[in-house]
Design an enzyme around this catalytic site. Sequence first.
Site, short mmCIF file in Angstrom:
data_model
loop_
_atom_site.label_atom_id
_atom_site.label_comp_id
_atom_site.label_asym_id
_atom_site.label_seq_id
_atom_site.Cartn_x
_atom_site.Cartn_y
_atom_site.Cartn_z
N ASN A 1 0.84 -1.20 0.00
CA ASN A 1 0.00 0.00 0.00
C ASN A 1 0.87 1.24 0.00
O ASN A 1 1.98 1.25 0.52
CB ASN A 1 -0.95 -0.01 1.20
CG ASN A 1 -0.39 0.71 2.41
OD1 ASN A 1 -0.45 1.93 2.52
ND2 ASN A 1 0.22 -0.06 3.32
N PHE B 1 -1.73 8.06 4.48
CA PHE B 1 -2.55 8.61 5.57
C PHE B 1 -3.83 9.27 5.05
O PHE B 1 -4.19 10.38 5.45
CB PHE B 1 -1.77 9.63 6.40
CG PHE B 1 -0.73 9.04 7.33
CD1 PHE B 1 -0.75 7.71 7.69
CD2 PHE B 1 0.28 9.84 7.85
CE1 PHE B 1 0.20 7.18 8.55
CE2 PHE B 1 1.24 9.33 8.72
CZ PHE B 1 1.20 7.99 9.06
N SER C 1 5.55 4.90 8.84
CA SER C 1 4.94 4.68 7.53
C SER C 1 5.89 5.15 6.44
O SER C 1 6.45 6.25 6.53
CB SER C 1 3.62 5.45 7.40
OG SER C 1 3.16 5.41 6.07
N ASN D 1 4.99 5.92 3.46
CA ASN D 1 4.20 6.52 2.39
C ASN D 1 3.97 8.02 2.53
O ASN D 1 3.26 8.61 1.73
CB ASN D 1 2.85 5.80 2.29
CG ASN D 1 3.04 4.33 1.96
OD1 ASN D 1 3.86 3.98 1.13
ND2 ASN D 1 2.31 3.48 2.66
N THR D 2 4.55 8.63 3.55
CA THR D 2 4.58 10.09 3.66
C THR D 2 6.04 10.50 3.62
O THR D 2 6.83 10.08 4.48
CB THR D 2 3.92 10.56 4.98
OG1 THR D 2 2.54 10.19 4.97
CG2 THR D 2 4.02 12.06 5.13
N LYS E 1 5.26 3.02 17.11
CA LYS E 1 5.34 2.02 16.04
C LYS E 1 6.57 2.29 15.18
O LYS E 1 6.74 3.40 14.67
CB LYS E 1 4.07 2.07 15.17
CG LYS E 1 3.96 0.89 14.20
CD LYS E 1 2.57 0.81 13.61
CE LYS E 1 2.37 -0.47 12.81
NZ LYS E 1 0.97 -0.61 12.33
N ASN F 1 6.05 -1.88 11.46
CA ASN F 1 5.23 -1.41 10.36
C ASN F 1 5.64 -2.14 9.08
O ASN F 1 6.37 -3.13 9.13
CB ASN F 1 5.41 0.11 10.19
CG ASN F 1 4.19 0.80 9.64
OD1 ASN F 1 3.50 0.28 8.76
ND2 ASN F 1 3.91 2.01 10.11
#
Length: 357
Positions: A114, A118, A177, A179-180, A215, A244
């Site tokens: 993915n 967010f 994460s 993805n940012t 996390k 994660n």
Amino acid sequence: MTPTDRLAERLGLALLHRFDPERAHGLSLLALRAGLAPRPGPVQSARLATKLAGLNLPNPVGLAAGYDKNATALGALVKSGFGFVEVGAATPLPQPGNPKPRLFRLSQDRAVINRFGFNNEGAEAIAARLAAHPRGAVPVGLNLGANKTSTDRAADFARVLAVCGAHVDFATVNVSSPNTEKLRDLQGAAALSALLAGVMDTRAGLSRRIPIFLKIAPDLNSDELAELAEVALAAGVDAIIATNTTLSREGLTSAHKGEAGGLSGAPLFEKSTRVLAQLSQLTEGRLPLIGVGGVGSADQAYAKIRAGASAVQLYSALVYGGLSLVGEIAHGLEALLARDGYDNITQAIGTNRGVWL
């Protein structure tokens, strides 16, 4: 779950897999809200009951953040067998996330990639839903995130906690994460110390004390992991969630293996469990650990616990196994504990850590 229910679930999963993954994700939440999934309640027993950072869990099998991003299906999820549930991530302001497509099934690898970024409706909307959810036997937590356009991402975590903290049982600082852009930079010692100080100051102003979890990513080297553990202990974090998603693509065979984003599911199991065991050794029992990454069976949940976890979380495995997997893992975990002569889950924590180091 009856054979008829299990057959219906398998048919439902097969149907969902005919849709685009993100559309299927949304449809599954809709089905939960509509009452189309069994609600057996949390799996409970004296052997599985445990305390995590002051939270009383009926069992140690939790839902990881990312599935119910906007806390829209809490009523069903807390009755689906989990011992605790985490929703989010939430950011201070609503944001659409990254362009679609951004979710990919890797069926051959039983994995998911993915790059959501967010996407969520914002802290205010999520807080309203959390406030409307009555507290019960299954603790509910919120994953805290930062807006992509924020000029002070570190402060965003405290902002979300200030808005939502009164309505949850725990909160997770998510700096892992992928993805940012540059979010993982906040895992460095100085940045993380400052970020956590702001979160802890905000928690002190809440009407009641809630545990704060951290996390982390699975892609940290040994020095980075040791530094992070030191910062977490100094900051007074109540638990660490390891881990994660990963940026690694080692050993994948599915068509979408080259997509950008975080990889979760079965291929992450060994990598995340090694990080968990290292973290267990570094922290020496001074704070509980939650094992995440590739948990899709009772044996894998048990391996995480014996590597040093006090509890586990799953999400990606539900894409392939359905919600009935939660009860299967919890009941299977109880059988494994009984087989090995443990009266309670706590007695098994870390008993096989050495094989992962």
